[in-house]
Enzyme design. Structure first.
Site, PDB file in Angstrom:
ATOM      1  N   LYS A 161       0.828  -1.221   0.084  1.00 34.29           N
ATOM      2  CA  LYS A 161       0.110   0.126   0.148  1.00 34.29           C
ATOM      3  C   LYS A 161       0.872   1.053   0.116  1.00 34.29           C
ATOM      4  O   LYS A 161       1.315   1.634   1.036  1.00 34.29           O
ATOM      5  CB  LYS A 161      -0.921   0.062   1.282  1.00 34.29           C
ATOM      6  CG  LYS A 161      -2.320   0.791   1.194  1.00 34.29           C
ATOM      7  CD  LYS A 161      -2.034   2.272   0.610  1.00 34.29           C
ATOM      8  CE  LYS A 161      -2.094   3.049   1.692  1.00 34.29           C
ATOM      9  NZ  LYS A 161      -2.153   4.654   1.160  1.00 34.29           N
ATOM     10  N   CYS A 180      13.176  10.354   8.034  1.00 37.13           N
ATOM     11  CA  CYS A 180      13.103   9.814   9.223  1.00 37.13           C
ATOM     12  C   CYS A 180      14.411  10.043   9.832  1.00 37.13           C
ATOM     13  O   CYS A 180      14.325  10.481  11.172  1.00 37.13           O
ATOM     14  CB  CYS A 180      12.534   8.433   9.080  1.00 37.13           C
ATOM     15  SG  CYS A 180      13.657   7.240   8.414  1.00 37.13           S
ATOM     16  N   GLU A 214       8.902  16.333  15.576  1.00 40.24           N
ATOM     17  CA  GLU A 214       9.525  15.879  14.262  1.00 40.24           C
ATOM     18  C   GLU A 214       9.429  17.017  13.420  1.00 40.24           C
ATOM     19  O   GLU A 214       8.093  17.234  13.060  1.00 40.24           O
ATOM     20  CB  GLU A 214       9.027  14.596  13.768  1.00 40.24           C
ATOM     21  CG  GLU A 214       9.928  14.168  12.666  1.00 40.24           C
ATOM     22  CD  GLU A 214       9.443  13.040  11.823  1.00 40.24           C
ATOM     23  OE1 GLU A 214       8.340  12.801  11.763  1.00 40.24           O
ATOM     24  OE2 GLU A 214      10.456  12.250  11.415  1.00 40.24           O
TER      25      GLU A 214
HETATM   26  P1  NDP Z   1       1.511   8.375   7.340  1.00 38.48           P
HETATM   27  O1  NDP Z   1       1.913   7.736   8.869  1.00 38.48           O
HETATM   28  O2  NDP Z   1       0.843   9.686   6.968  1.00 38.48           O
HETATM   29  O3  NDP Z   1       1.655   7.442   6.131  1.00 38.48           O
HETATM   30  C1  NDP Z   1       2.312   6.269   6.071  1.00 38.48           C
HETATM   31  C2  NDP Z   1       1.574   5.356   5.201  1.00 38.48           C
HETATM   32  O4  NDP Z   1       0.399   4.884   6.050  1.00 38.48           O
HETATM   33  C3  NDP Z   1       0.887   5.865   3.982  1.00 38.48           C
HETATM   34  O5  NDP Z   1       0.714   4.675   3.016  1.00 38.48           O
HETATM   35  C4  NDP Z   1      -0.540   6.138   4.405  1.00 38.48           C
HETATM   36  O6  NDP Z   1      -1.552   5.922   3.325  1.00 38.48           O
HETATM   37  C5  NDP Z   1      -0.761   5.019   5.461  1.00 38.48           C
HETATM   38  N1  NDP Z   1      -1.844   5.269   6.245  1.00 38.48           N
HETATM   39  C6  NDP Z   1      -2.277   6.340   6.834  1.00 38.48           C
HETATM   40  N2  NDP Z   1      -3.489   6.021   7.789  1.00 38.48           N
HETATM   41  C7  NDP Z   1      -3.511   4.565   7.903  1.00 38.48           C
HETATM   42  C8  NDP Z   1      -4.173   3.856   8.878  1.00 38.48           C
HETATM   43  N3  NDP Z   1      -5.058   4.309   9.675  1.00 38.48           N
HETATM   44  N4  NDP Z   1      -3.853   2.500   8.881  1.00 38.48           N
HETATM   45  C9  NDP Z   1      -3.173   1.783   7.891  1.00 38.48           C
HETATM   46  N5  NDP Z   1      -2.294   2.859   6.849  1.00 38.48           N
HETATM   47  C10 NDP Z   1      -2.550   4.085   7.008  1.00 38.48           C
HETATM   48  O7  NDP Z   1       3.428   8.800   7.040  1.00 38.48           O
HETATM   49  P2  NDP Z   1       3.718  10.008   5.870  1.00 38.48           P
HETATM   50  O8  NDP Z   1       3.463   9.345   4.320  1.00 38.48           O
HETATM   51  O9  NDP Z   1       3.567  11.333   6.259  1.00 38.48           O
HETATM   52  O10 NDP Z   1       5.428   9.579   6.177  1.00 38.48           O
HETATM   53  C11 NDP Z   1       6.192  10.488   6.916  1.00 38.48           C
HETATM   54  C12 NDP Z   1       6.712   9.704   8.126  1.00 38.48           C
HETATM   55  O11 NDP Z   1       7.239   8.645   7.893  1.00 38.48           O
HETATM   56  C13 NDP Z   1       7.392  10.813   9.099  1.00 38.48           C
HETATM   57  O12 NDP Z   1       6.825  10.765  10.286  1.00 38.48           O
HETATM   58  C14 NDP Z   1       8.745   9.903   9.049  1.00 38.48           C
HETATM   59  O13 NDP Z   1       9.742   9.899  10.082  1.00 38.48           O
HETATM   60  C15 NDP Z   1       8.254   8.582   8.914  1.00 38.48           C
HETATM   61  N6  NDP Z   1       9.172   7.838   8.513  1.00 38.48           N
HETATM   62  C16 NDP Z   1       9.915   6.629   9.282  1.00 38.48           C
HETATM   63  C17 NDP Z   1      10.966   6.066   8.810  1.00 38.48           C
HETATM   64  C18 NDP Z   1      11.826   4.970   9.663  1.00 38.48           C
HETATM   65  O14 NDP Z   1      12.296   4.232   9.417  1.00 38.48           O
HETATM   66  N7  NDP Z   1      11.517   4.975  11.096  1.00 38.48           N
HETATM   67  C19 NDP Z   1      11.375   6.092   7.412  1.00 38.48           C
HETATM   68  C20 NDP Z   1      10.935   7.163   6.426  1.00 38.48           C
HETATM   69  C21 NDP Z   1       9.798   7.662   7.120  1.00 38.48           C
HETATM   70  P3  NDP Z   1      -2.090   7.455   2.869  1.00 38.48           P
HETATM   71  O15 NDP Z   1      -0.845   8.124   2.111  1.00 38.48           O
HETATM   72  O16 NDP Z   1      -3.202   7.065   1.788  1.00 38.48           O
HETATM   73  O17 NDP Z   1      -2.469   8.400   4.000  1.00 38.48           O
END
Ligand code: NDP
Length: 483
Positions: free
Chosen positions: A173, A282, A385
């Site tokens: 996804k 991240c 963050e």
């Molecule tokens: P989100 O949490 O908004 O989204 C991540 C994914 O989860 C997307 O595909 C999103 O879909 C999906 N999603 C959203 N809501 C749900 C739900 N209720 N149930 C299941 N899936 C869901 O993160 P971002 O896309 O904004 O990414 C940035 C974040 O990711 C930052 O906080 C960053 O630090 C973190 N990150 C962490 C890393 C690590 O290795 N620790 C590496 C890289 C990033 P949709 O887009 O459709 O909302």
């Protein structure tokens, strides 16, 4: 109009609705993707479940070969995929190519590991008769791979690589705003010889499609990267069924620059660490603590480095010595970073560089790379963050103060230190609350080393041999009847 890949077929969603994917630099529509529904998720999970028995029994060499053929196809299309990534995500072309190379390297790493996975042989006490034990590794079943928008390719690869190699099947996804390059890569991997249903992709909103996938009774493992708040929701949904979950969440990585640091190298590390991907990483270097005797020269070199960045379209190469920095990914993302910065300024922080929205680029979500000083430690840019190109720099007296402030964060993803003093290095490695500490190195997720956070940065590891442990179950076997 892009499509989804389900059971080896390119399909539209059951609703037939498509949603646009926008270019963050111009606001233009790059393409459209299906708006999947729970029904589409059910179909993808059913396909993954149906293909699991055969895929899990295939020779690991065969699985590796299938993946390697896919990698060749992806490599052959790298310019086209990188261009798609630039236009949907916003990053500059050289960063998109670097991300694609990281994906290829990471998947090749797991393809190479496929035939090297071992269980163990255990001698057992003989009070119940002579026997020995084995610990065998078995694939789990259907894996949900949920990916954010900042690194749509590498963060898909960190899940798909170990999942497939261990014998699982996958439903990906991607983030709603960056589904295009990821879907193209999945399609190429599929065309190169993965059996239908082994790797599927569904597009659509996380709160509907992602959540249905996490909750689906036939999904046994959820590999999630995203925000801490979303990770919490994923845990709530997956918890009642005791699914195996890994959560790679947000971070606010501290950097410590000591008196003896090579300042040029440290500045280079901080620049790449903070401003790569327009600060949307991240593991970005998000706070810098500089020993007071080198604070002024460090800041001077840092500001000189930051002044080389030029905000602009990722596909336009700037004139040397300028370095391209793309836009923030969405308008909401930029508004959030500006609000965090405003909070710091209201509490007495000063802008040492940047801080403004560039003029004449209203269609894109651009922001000048920014350095803040005199920032109170309880302000939002420190305690939250910051997913954008804003860097607070602090002056510290000594290592104790540096570590105390570095740990004053709800996050615990990465951390780094610039010094050759072995006692300071040892102290930092022992005391910094983080899943990773880089010493005299740029923050980067190596394919060879396990990566993952503590505290509110989540749990579980991606990368390295260790990541494979999250895609298998260990089964103990006792063999008796030995006479
Ligand atoms: P989100 O949490 O908004 O989204 C991540 C994914 O989860 C997307 O595909 C999103 O879909 C999906 N999603 C959203 N809501 C749900 C739900 N209720 N149930 C299941 N899936 C869901 O993160 P971002 O896309 O904004 O990414 C940035 C974040 O990711 C930052 O906080 C960053 O630090 C973190 N990150 C962490 C890393 C690590 O290795 N620790 C590496 C890289 C990033 P949709 O887009 O459709 O909302």
């Amino acid at each position: 109009m892009a499509k989804m890949l389900v059971a080896g077929e390119w399909v539209d969603g059951a609703s037939r609705e498509h949603v646009p994917v926008l270019n963050p630099a111009t606001g233009e529509v790059v393409d459209t993707v299906p708006q999947a529904t729970p029904e589409d998720v059910d179909r993808a999970v059913a396909a993954a479940k149906a293909s699991f028995p055969e895929w899990s029994r295939t020779d690991p060499e065969h699985r590796a070969e299938a993946l390697r053929r896919g990698l060749e196809r992806v490599r052959a299309c790298q310019d086209e995929i990188a261009d798609l990534l630039v236009r949907e995500q916003g990053k500059p072309t050289h960063e998109a190519l670097a991300e694609l190379n990281h994906l290829l390297h990471g998947l090749a790493y797991y393809a190479d590991l496929a035939s090297k996975l071992r269980g163990s042989y255990v001698p057992l006490p003989s009070h119940l008769g002579t026997s020995f034990g084995l610990v065998v590794r078995r694939p789990l079943g259907v894996v949900a791979a949920i990916v954010p928008w900042n690194y749509p390719l590498t963060l898909m690869g960190t899940k798909v690589g170990p999942a497939l190699i261990a014998g699982n099947t996958v439903v990906v996804k991607p983030a709603s705003t960056t589904p295009l390059a990821a879907t193209r890569v999945v399609g190429l991997l599929q065309e190169a010889g993965l059996p239908p249903g082994v790797l599927n992709v569904v597009t659509g909103p996380g709160r509907v499609v992602g959540e249905h996938l996490v909750a689906h009774p036939d999904v046994v493992r959820v590999a999630f990267t995203g925000e801490t708040a979303t990770g919490r929701r994923v845990m709530e949904v997956a918890g009642p069924a005791f699914k195996r979950v890994t959560l790679e969440l947000g971070g606010s990585d501290p950097v410590i620059v000591c008196s003896d640091a090579d300042l040029d190298q440290a500045v280079r590390g901080v620049l790449v660490g903070r401003y790569w991907n327009c600060g949307q990483s991240c593991l970005a270097a998000k706070r810098v603590y500089v020993f007071e005797d080198v604070y002024e020269p460090f800041l001077e070199k840092l500001l000189a480095g930051v002044s080389r960045y030029e905000p602009g379209e990722g596909w336009v190469r700037p004139e040397r010595p300028k370095i391209r920095i793309g836009p923030l990914h969405t308008a909401q993302q930029r508004a959030e970073v500006l609000a965090q910065m405003q909070d710091a300024l209201q509490r007495g922080a000063r802008v040492a560089y940047g801080g403004r929205v560039p003029e004449g680029r209203e269609q894109g979500h651009f922001l000048e790379p920014t350095v803040l000083v005199d920032v109170p430690h309880d302000s939002r840019v420190v305690q939250e963050e910051v997913f954008g190109p804003v860097l607070p720099v602090f002056r510290v007296r000594d290592m104790d103060e540096a570590i105390r402030l570095a740990n004053d964060s709800p996050y615990g993803l990465g951390s780094s230190i610039w010094t050759s003093n072995v006692r300071w290095i040892h102290k930092a490695v022992q005391e910094l609350e983080a899943g990773m500490t880089w010493v005299n190195q740029v923050h980067y997720g190596y394919d060879e080393l396990p990566f993952g956070g503590t505290k509110q940065s989540g749990f579980g590891k991606e990368h390295g041999v260790e990541a494979l442990d999250y895609y298998v179950e260990l089964k103990s076997v006792v063999v008796g009847g030995l006479g």
